[in-house]
Design a protein around this motif. Sequence first.
Motif, PDB file in Angstrom:
ATOM      1  N   ARG A  93     -28.441 -31.357 -40.209  1.00 18.99           N
ATOM      2  CA  ARG A  93     -27.141 -31.728 -40.763  1.00 18.99           C
ATOM      3  C   ARG A  93     -26.141 -31.989 -39.642  1.00 18.99           C
ATOM      4  O   ARG A  93     -26.371 -31.611 -38.483  1.00 18.99           O
ATOM      5  CB  ARG A  93     -26.597 -30.643 -41.694  1.00 18.99           C
ATOM      6  N   ILE A  94     -25.024 -32.595 -40.022  1.00 21.49           N
ATOM      7  CA  ILE A  94     -23.892 -32.823 -39.119  1.00 21.49           C
ATOM      8  C   ILE A  94     -22.674 -32.123 -39.710  1.00 21.49           C
ATOM      9  O   ILE A  94     -22.413 -32.221 -40.906  1.00 21.49           O
ATOM     10  CB  ILE A  94     -23.589 -34.333 -38.966  1.00 21.49           C
ATOM     11  N   ALA A  95     -21.924 -31.412 -38.868  1.00 26.41           N
ATOM     12  CA  ALA A  95     -20.631 -30.858 -39.271  1.00 26.41           C
ATOM     13  C   ALA A  95     -19.561 -31.543 -38.422  1.00 26.41           C
ATOM     14  O   ALA A  95     -19.727 -31.689 -37.208  1.00 26.41           O
ATOM     15  CB  ALA A  95     -20.587 -29.346 -39.052  1.00 26.41           C
ATOM     16  N   VAL A  96     -18.491 -31.977 -39.050  1.00 23.06           N
ATOM     17  CA  VAL A  96     -17.485 -32.768 -38.339  1.00 23.06           C
ATOM     18  C   VAL A  96     -16.080 -32.243 -38.600  1.00 23.06           C
ATOM     19  O   VAL A  96     -15.762 -31.798 -39.710  1.00 23.06           O
ATOM     20  CB  VAL A  96     -17.575 -34.264 -38.754  1.00 23.06           C
ATOM     21  N   ALA A  97     -15.253 -32.290 -37.579  1.00 18.71           N
ATOM     22  CA  ALA A  97     -13.839 -31.924 -37.715  1.00 18.71           C
ATOM     23  C   ALA A  97     -13.032 -33.162 -38.057  1.00 18.71           C
ATOM     24  O   ALA A  97     -13.144 -34.193 -37.379  1.00 18.71           O
ATOM     25  CB  ALA A  97     -13.321 -31.300 -36.424  1.00 18.71           C
ATOM     26  N   SER A  98     -12.237 -33.066 -39.121  1.00 16.99           N
ATOM     27  CA  SER A  98     -11.340 -34.149 -39.493  1.00 16.99           C
ATOM     28  C   SER A  98      -9.917 -33.591 -39.577  1.00 16.99           C
ATOM     29  O   SER A  98      -9.641 -32.501 -39.065  1.00 16.99           O
ATOM     30  CB  SER A  98     -11.778 -34.778 -40.816  1.00 16.99           C
ATOM     31  N   LEU A 130     -14.803 -30.563 -42.212  1.00 12.35           N
ATOM     32  CA  LEU A 130     -13.703 -29.594 -42.196  1.00 12.35           C
ATOM     33  C   LEU A 130     -12.438 -30.339 -41.812  1.00 12.35           C
ATOM     34  O   LEU A 130     -12.375 -30.946 -40.735  1.00 12.35           O
ATOM     35  CB  LEU A 130     -13.965 -28.480 -41.187  1.00 12.35           C
ATOM     36  N   ARG A 131     -11.450 -30.313 -42.697  1.00 11.30           N
ATOM     37  CA  ARG A 131     -10.162 -30.929 -42.376  1.00 11.30           C
ATOM     38  C   ARG A 131      -9.210 -29.863 -41.842  1.00 11.30           C
ATOM     39  O   ARG A 131      -9.012 -28.826 -42.477  1.00 11.30           O
ATOM     40  CB  ARG A 131      -9.563 -31.598 -43.615  1.00 11.30           C
ATOM     41  N   ALA A 132      -8.625 -30.136 -40.692  1.00 15.26           N
ATOM     42  CA  ALA A 132      -7.740 -29.178 -40.029  1.00 15.26           C
ATOM     43  C   ALA A 132      -6.330 -29.732 -39.917  1.00 15.26           C
ATOM     44  O   ALA A 132      -6.127 -30.947 -39.869  1.00 15.26           O
ATOM     45  CB  ALA A 132      -8.280 -28.845 -38.637  1.00 15.26           C
ATOM     46  N   ALA A 133      -5.361 -28.826 -39.877  1.00 12.58           N
ATOM     47  CA  ALA A 133      -3.985 -29.215 -39.572  1.00 12.58           C
ATOM     48  C   ALA A 133      -3.900 -29.609 -38.096  1.00 12.58           C
ATOM     49  O   ALA A 133      -4.854 -29.419 -37.324  1.00 12.58           O
ATOM     50  CB  ALA A 133      -3.050 -28.049 -39.867  1.00 12.58           C
ATOM     51  N   GLN A 134      -2.765 -30.146 -37.697  1.00 17.96           N
ATOM     52  CA  GLN A 134      -2.563 -30.448 -36.275  1.00 17.96           C
ATOM     53  C   GLN A 134      -2.684 -29.166 -35.463  1.00 17.96           C
ATOM     54  O   GLN A 134      -2.291 -28.093 -35.892  1.00 17.96           O
ATOM     55  CB  GLN A 134      -1.182 -31.073 -36.058  1.00 17.96           C
ATOM     56  N   PHE A 135      -3.222 -29.299 -34.265  1.00 18.43           N
ATOM     57  CA  PHE A 135      -3.428 -28.139 -33.406  1.00 18.43           C
ATOM     58  C   PHE A 135      -2.130 -27.682 -32.744  1.00 18.43           C
ATOM     59  O   PHE A 135      -1.251 -28.500 -32.436  1.00 18.43           O
ATOM     60  CB  PHE A 135      -4.431 -28.464 -32.294  1.00 18.43           C
ATOM     61  N   HIS A 136      -2.047 -26.392 -32.446  1.00 20.96           N
ATOM     62  CA  HIS A 136      -0.952 -25.894 -31.602  1.00 20.96           C
ATOM     63  C   HIS A 136      -0.879 -26.707 -30.308  1.00 20.96           C
ATOM     64  O   HIS A 136       0.211 -27.027 -29.821  1.00 20.96           O
ATOM     65  CB  HIS A 136      -1.190 -24.419 -31.234  1.00 20.96           C
ATOM     66  N   LEU A 160       0.801 -25.919 -38.212  1.00 21.03           N
ATOM     67  CA  LEU A 160      -0.005 -25.946 -37.003  1.00 21.03           C
ATOM     68  C   LEU A 160      -1.024 -24.808 -36.941  1.00 21.03           C
ATOM     69  O   LEU A 160      -0.747 -23.687 -37.380  1.00 21.03           O
ATOM     70  CB  LEU A 160       0.909 -25.869 -35.781  1.00 21.03           C
ATOM     71  N   VAL A 161      -2.176 -25.112 -36.352  1.00 16.87           N
ATOM     72  CA  VAL A 161      -3.260 -24.133 -36.268  1.00 16.87           C
ATOM     73  C   VAL A 161      -3.848 -24.169 -34.855  1.00 16.87           C
ATOM     74  O   VAL A 161      -3.825 -25.208 -34.193  1.00 16.87           O
ATOM     75  CB  VAL A 161      -4.340 -24.443 -37.330  1.00 16.87           C
ATOM     76  N   ALA A 162      -4.364 -23.035 -34.404  1.00 22.37           N
ATOM     77  CA  ALA A 162      -4.937 -22.952 -33.062  1.00 22.37           C
ATOM     78  C   ALA A 162      -6.325 -23.585 -33.024  1.00 22.37           C
ATOM     79  O   ALA A 162      -7.116 -23.431 -33.950  1.00 22.37           O
ATOM     80  CB  ALA A 162      -5.028 -21.490 -32.618  1.00 22.37           C
ATOM     81  N   CYS A 163      -6.630 -24.269 -31.946  1.00 27.06           N
ATOM     82  CA  CYS A 163      -7.955 -24.879 -31.766  1.00 27.06           C
ATOM     83  C   CYS A 163      -9.071 -23.852 -31.920  1.00 27.06           C
ATOM     84  O   CYS A 163     -10.107 -24.129 -32.528  1.00 27.06           O
ATOM     85  CB  CYS A 163      -8.052 -25.500 -30.372  1.00 27.06           C
ATOM     86  N   ARG A 164      -8.868 -22.674 -31.371  1.00 21.25           N
ATOM     87  CA  ARG A 164      -9.897 -21.634 -31.436  1.00 21.25           C
ATOM     88  C   ARG A 164     -10.210 -21.290 -32.894  1.00 21.25           C
ATOM     89  O   ARG A 164     -11.392 -21.110 -33.252  1.00 21.25           O
ATOM     90  CB  ARG A 164      -9.413 -20.400 -30.687  1.00 21.25           C
ATOM     91  N   VAL A 165      -9.203 -21.209 -33.739  1.00 23.44           N
ATOM     92  CA  VAL A 165      -9.404 -20.887 -35.154  1.00 23.44           C
ATOM     93  C   VAL A 165     -10.208 -21.995 -35.838  1.00 23.44           C
ATOM     94  O   VAL A 165     -11.107 -21.720 -36.642  1.00 23.44           O
ATOM     95  CB  VAL A 165      -8.043 -20.685 -35.857  1.00 23.44           C
ATOM     96  N   VAL A 166      -9.891 -23.236 -35.528  1.00 21.51           N
ATOM     97  CA  VAL A 166     -10.628 -24.371 -36.103  1.00 21.51           C
ATOM     98  C   VAL A 166     -12.085 -24.330 -35.653  1.00 21.51           C
ATOM     99  O   VAL A 166     -13.008 -24.552 -36.452  1.00 21.51           O
ATOM    100  CB  VAL A 166      -9.972 -25.706 -35.706  1.00 21.51           C
ATOM    101  N   ALA A 167     -12.305 -24.026 -34.384  1.00 25.84           N
ATOM    102  CA  ALA A 167     -13.669 -23.952 -33.857  1.00 25.84           C
ATOM    103  C   ALA A 167     -14.470 -22.872 -34.583  1.00 25.84           C
ATOM    104  O   ALA A 167     -15.643 -23.075 -34.925  1.00 25.84           O
ATOM    105  CB  ALA A 167     -13.639 -23.667 -32.358  1.00 25.84           C
ATOM    106  N   GLU A 168     -13.862 -21.725 -34.830  1.00 25.69           N
ATOM    107  CA  GLU A 168     -14.545 -20.637 -35.541  1.00 25.69           C
ATOM    108  C   GLU A 168     -14.908 -21.062 -36.966  1.00 25.69           C
ATOM    109  O   GLU A 168     -16.015 -20.792 -37.450  1.00 25.69           O
ATOM    110  CB  GLU A 168     -13.660 -19.399 -35.562  1.00 25.69           C
ATOM    111  N   GLU A 169     -13.970 -21.728 -37.626  1.00 25.62           N
ATOM    112  CA  GLU A 169     -14.205 -22.165 -39.002  1.00 25.62           C
ATOM    113  C   GLU A 169     -15.306 -23.228 -39.057  1.00 25.62           C
ATOM    114  O   GLU A 169     -16.174 -23.203 -39.945  1.00 25.62           O
ATOM    115  CB  GLU A 169     -12.908 -22.712 -39.596  1.00 25.62           C
ATOM    116  N   LEU A 170     -15.277 -24.148 -38.125  1.00 26.57           N
ATOM    117  CA  LEU A 170     -16.261 -25.234 -38.100  1.00 26.57           C
ATOM    118  C   LEU A 170     -17.664 -24.689 -37.800  1.00 26.57           C
ATOM    119  O   LEU A 170     -18.650 -25.114 -38.413  1.00 26.57           O
ATOM    120  CB  LEU A 170     -15.858 -26.275 -37.060  1.00 26.57           C
ATOM    121  N   ALA A 171     -17.746 -23.748 -36.866  1.00 30.82           N
ATOM    122  CA  ALA A 171     -19.039 -23.146 -36.540  1.00 30.82           C
ATOM    123  C   ALA A 171     -19.621 -22.427 -37.755  1.00 30.82           C
ATOM    124  O   ALA A 171     -20.828 -22.490 -38.011  1.00 30.82           O
ATOM    125  CB  ALA A 171     -18.890 -22.184 -35.371  1.00 30.82           C
ATOM    126  N   GLY A 172     -18.753 -21.754 -38.512  1.00 27.13           N
ATOM    127  CA  GLY A 172     -19.214 -21.072 -39.718  1.00 27.13           C
ATOM    128  C   GLY A 172     -19.648 -22.046 -40.799  1.00 27.13           C
ATOM    129  O   GLY A 172     -20.684 -21.850 -41.455  1.00 27.13           O
TER     130      GLY A 172
END
Length: 250
Positions: A93-98, A130-136, A160-172
């Motif tokens: 599979r592919i997981a992508v950040a949007s 995974l759709r994310a808000a703009q990063f800090h 705004l959200v921290a990049c690290r938080v988005v990375a954790e969510e995407l990995a999960g």
Amino acid sequence: MSITTFAVAGATGRLGRHVVDVLTERGHRVVPMSRATGVDVVTGQGLAEALTGAQVVIDVASWHSSDQEAATEFFRASARNLHAYGRQAGVARIAVASIIGADRATAGFLAAKRVHEELLLAGPLPVRVLRAAQFHEFVGQLLEWQPGDVAYVPELPTQLVACRVVAEELAGLAVAATVPGAPIPEIAGPRRETLAEAARLLGARRGVRVVGVDGAGMPDAEQAAAGAFLPGPHARLAGPTFREWLDAQP
């Protein structure tokens, strides 16, 4: 916990570095993919070798400017190649950040991300978005685009959200069980504010005076002002706030 081999497209970018860190900390095997590592998702150079043995691709590769046409062509090529080479390699599979609101965008970089989502979802491999808000981290970029001691920043609402938080969510998300019919997940920060408000906090530390503007002339500015790109009711909200994140920076 089972160990998965992840190939991360855009591994040396702003979000990609965090994704690599999170996966490594969780004990997974990681194959970083970027031009710096000899892999080009646009031309396909090095992709076959990088994807050999990979079970999951995490796509956080991005275009370096806001030009809609150039960004769309980048995403078109990368989506095509990740599917084609991934399928040949037996990727599951592919997981992508949007970006939150990409599905409603009509112009600019967000519209390019909408095309990116559509192309990936239409491909042969299963895709999780995974759709994310703009990063800090985006706030500093806004100031850096305007050299000098005054910066003009839109008074547009954001969460705004921290990049690290988005990375954790995407990995999960990349390894989680799927829920049929569930909406595309969103991740955002815990506090609603405007880009200009956040920029003033950073500007005060950098000696930059931030002037709020109405965003006129920006792609989909009217939609943005009305809150079209804010997280929906099903979004996961996670700290730190922008101020807390800023206070923790060295």
